[in-house]
Write a protein that holds these residues in place. Structure first.
Motif, PDB file in Angstrom:
ATOM      1  N   SER A 107       0.867  -1.172   0.000  1.00  0.00           N
ATOM      2  CA  SER A 107       0.000   0.000   0.000  1.00  0.00           C
ATOM      3  C   SER A 107       0.903   1.220   0.000  1.00  0.00           C
ATOM      4  O   SER A 107       1.598   1.487   0.987  1.00  0.00           O
ATOM      5  CB  SER A 107      -0.907   0.009   1.241  1.00  0.00           C
ATOM      6  N   ASP A 108       0.954   1.932  -1.129  1.00  0.00           N
ATOM      7  CA  ASP A 108       1.879   3.056  -1.231  1.00  0.00           C
ATOM      8  C   ASP A 108       1.211   4.403  -0.947  1.00  0.00           C
ATOM      9  O   ASP A 108       1.721   5.451  -1.328  1.00  0.00           O
ATOM     10  CB  ASP A 108       2.558   3.073  -2.604  1.00  0.00           C
ATOM     11  N   TYR A 109       0.055   4.366  -0.281  1.00  0.00           N
ATOM     12  CA  TYR A 109      -0.574   5.615   0.145  1.00  0.00           C
ATOM     13  C   TYR A 109       0.284   6.254   1.227  1.00  0.00           C
ATOM     14  O   TYR A 109       0.590   5.625   2.244  1.00  0.00           O
ATOM     15  CB  TYR A 109      -1.976   5.339   0.680  1.00  0.00           C
ATOM     16  N   SER A 110       0.705   7.488   1.015  1.00  0.00           N
ATOM     17  CA  SER A 110       1.661   8.122   1.914  1.00  0.00           C
ATOM     18  C   SER A 110       1.003   8.952   3.009  1.00  0.00           C
ATOM     19  O   SER A 110       1.678   9.470   3.883  1.00  0.00           O
ATOM     20  CB  SER A 110       2.612   9.031   1.107  1.00  0.00           C
ATOM     21  N   GLY A 111      -0.326   9.073   2.986  1.00  0.00           N
ATOM     22  CA  GLY A 111      -1.012   9.846   4.010  1.00  0.00           C
ATOM     23  C   GLY A 111      -1.285   9.020   5.249  1.00  0.00           C
ATOM     24  O   GLY A 111      -0.670   7.980   5.495  1.00  0.00           O
ATOM     25  N   ALA A 112      -2.234   9.473   6.059  1.00  0.00           N
ATOM     26  CA  ALA A 112      -2.617   8.754   7.271  1.00  0.00           C
ATOM     27  C   ALA A 112      -3.470   7.548   6.872  1.00  0.00           C
ATOM     28  O   ALA A 112      -4.633   7.684   6.520  1.00  0.00           O
ATOM     29  CB  ALA A 112      -3.380   9.674   8.208  1.00  0.00           C
ATOM     30  N   TYR A 113      -2.867   6.382   6.924  1.00  0.00           N
ATOM     31  CA  TYR A 113      -3.526   5.146   6.487  1.00  0.00           C
ATOM     32  C   TYR A 113      -4.449   4.676   7.607  1.00  0.00           C
ATOM     33  O   TYR A 113      -4.008   4.081   8.585  1.00  0.00           O
ATOM     34  CB  TYR A 113      -2.455   4.114   6.157  1.00  0.00           C
ATOM     35  N   LYS A 114      -5.742   4.938   7.489  1.00  0.00           N
ATOM     36  CA  LYS A 114      -6.688   4.661   8.564  1.00  0.00           C
ATOM     37  C   LYS A 114      -7.647   3.536   8.177  1.00  0.00           C
ATOM     38  O   LYS A 114      -8.255   3.578   7.113  1.00  0.00           O
ATOM     39  CB  LYS A 114      -7.492   5.923   8.908  1.00  0.00           C
ATOM     40  N   ASN A 115      -7.770   2.580   9.088  1.00  0.00           N
ATOM     41  CA  ASN A 115      -8.768   1.518   8.958  1.00  0.00           C
ATOM     42  C   ASN A 115      -8.634   0.710   7.669  1.00  0.00           C
ATOM     43  O   ASN A 115      -9.591   0.083   7.230  1.00  0.00           O
ATOM     44  CB  ASN A 115     -10.191   2.101   9.042  1.00  0.00           C
ATOM     45  N   GLY A 116      -7.489   0.743   7.059  1.00  0.00           N
ATOM     46  CA  GLY A 116      -7.259  -0.038   5.851  1.00  0.00           C
ATOM     47  C   GLY A 116      -6.588  -1.356   6.194  1.00  0.00           C
ATOM     48  O   GLY A 116      -6.068  -1.556   7.299  1.00  0.00           O
ATOM     49  N   THR A 117      -6.608  -2.262   5.249  1.00  0.00           N
ATOM     50  CA  THR A 117      -5.983  -3.566   5.438  1.00  0.00           C
ATOM     51  C   THR A 117      -5.125  -3.872   4.220  1.00  0.00           C
ATOM     52  O   THR A 117      -5.627  -3.907   3.099  1.00  0.00           O
ATOM     53  CB  THR A 117      -7.044  -4.671   5.601  1.00  0.00           C
ATOM     54  N   THR A 118      -3.835  -4.054   4.417  1.00  0.00           N
ATOM     55  CA  THR A 118      -2.946  -4.344   3.292  1.00  0.00           C
ATOM     56  C   THR A 118      -3.181  -5.748   2.750  1.00  0.00           C
ATOM     57  O   THR A 118      -3.180  -5.972   1.545  1.00  0.00           O
ATOM     58  CB  THR A 118      -1.480  -4.184   3.730  1.00  0.00           C
ATOM     59  N   LEU A 119      -3.423  -6.700   3.633  1.00  0.00           N
ATOM     60  CA  LEU A 119      -3.701  -8.073   3.202  1.00  0.00           C
ATOM     61  C   LEU A 119      -4.825  -8.636   4.061  1.00  0.00           C
ATOM     62  O   LEU A 119      -4.699  -8.721   5.278  1.00  0.00           O
ATOM     63  CB  LEU A 119      -2.447  -8.949   3.326  1.00  0.00           C
TER      64      LEU A 119
END
Length: 281
Positions: free
Chosen positions: A157-169
């Motif tokens: 996940s190359d999102y550079s902001g505040a990664y909230k409540n996401g799941t990479t896998l």
């Protein structure tokens, strides 16, 4: 009007020498045109534009009927089988032989690509999806790589902001927890897959996380919220830091008699309650 050449009835047959129209073109108003040739090494129909500033169409096919699916603009094949057709609405069908694009690739601006049989094979260049993601509905996904020192699967996940409540896998199964009797695996890691597969780590539907071989190394400590710690073999060894227990320590008599309690340090407590005796050597 005056005519240099006009046939009003019976048609016209040219047995030899052919027909050359130097200017003015040729127009067939009704009944179409049929061109046949019995010569083995000649083009049956050749359309050439010799102008270096040509900006129009070398071949322009027009049909005025609005029943677009009822006719073909192009139909090519053998005497018995169509090989290639372009329907009035633009639908192009290649009945046999396939399609080879030598250079330039293929671009689909709408409608996408649908493969109804035979699958899709990419021999070079890989597959890149820039938008829309990738979904495989049936058949699963197998990723193989025979390259030395390669990463076979990388999830980023190359999102550079505040990664909230996401799941990479995220690994999911619609089935409910099964217990040990009908368990399935959410995740399984093995080595020596082409020889004698040996399980290293697995997550089952019991649900249970199991380390099958190699042990477990934890940096940063471990917290067990419920269920406690059960050691079925090998005992428990603390190399540093000691053991602090905020509750009772219960050792069944049969375990105490057979295995004993051994400490190279000091055992400290505010009180000791024993139902039996202590033997020191």
């Amino acid at each position: 009007s005056s005519y240099s050449f006009r046939v009003t009835t019976g048609g016209q047959t040219i047995d030899y020498g052919g027909l050359v129209v130097s200017d003015g073109g040729a127009t067939v108003t009704n009944d179409g045109m049929t061109i046949a040739s019995t010569t083995a090494n000649k083009d049956v129909l050749k359309v050439t534009s010799s102008s270096t500033g040509f900006t129009q169409s070398a071949l322009n096919l027009i049909a005025t009927s609005t029943s677009y699916t009822a006719y073909n603009l192009i139909e090519a094949g053998t005497a018995s089988t169509n090989k290639f057709t372009v329907r009035g609405d633009g639908l192009t069908t290649i009945a046999s032989g396939g399609l080879i694009v030598t250079t330039g690739g293929a671009t689909f601006t709408a409608g996408g690509v649908m493969v109804t049989s035979g699958g899709a094979t990419v021999n070079a260049g890989g597959l890149k999806v820039n938008a829309g993601g990738l979904k495989v509905r049936e058949g699963g996904v197998t990723i193989e790589d025979s390259t030395d020192n390669a990463t076979v699967l990388k999830v980023l996940s190359d999102y550079s902001g505040a990664y909230k409540n996401g799941t990479t896998l995220l690994v999911e199964a619609n089935g409910a927890a099964t217990g040990n009797r009908h368990k399935f695996y959410l995740f399984k890691a093995r080595y020596d897959a082409d020889g004698t597969p040996t399980s290293v780590f697995s997550i089952t539907s019991e649900p249970k996380t199991q380390v099958d071989s190699g042990g477990l190394t934890v940096v940063g400590g471990q917290t067990i919220s419920s269920g406690g710690l059960n050691v079925s073999a090998g005992g428990l060894r603390v190399s540093a830091g000691g053991v602090t227990v905020y509750g009772d320590v219960n050792i069944p008599a049969e375990q105490l008699n057979s295995n004993g309690v051994t400490s190279t340090g000091t055992i400290t407590g505010t009180s000791t309650v024993m139902a039996g005796s202590i033997t020191a050597s």
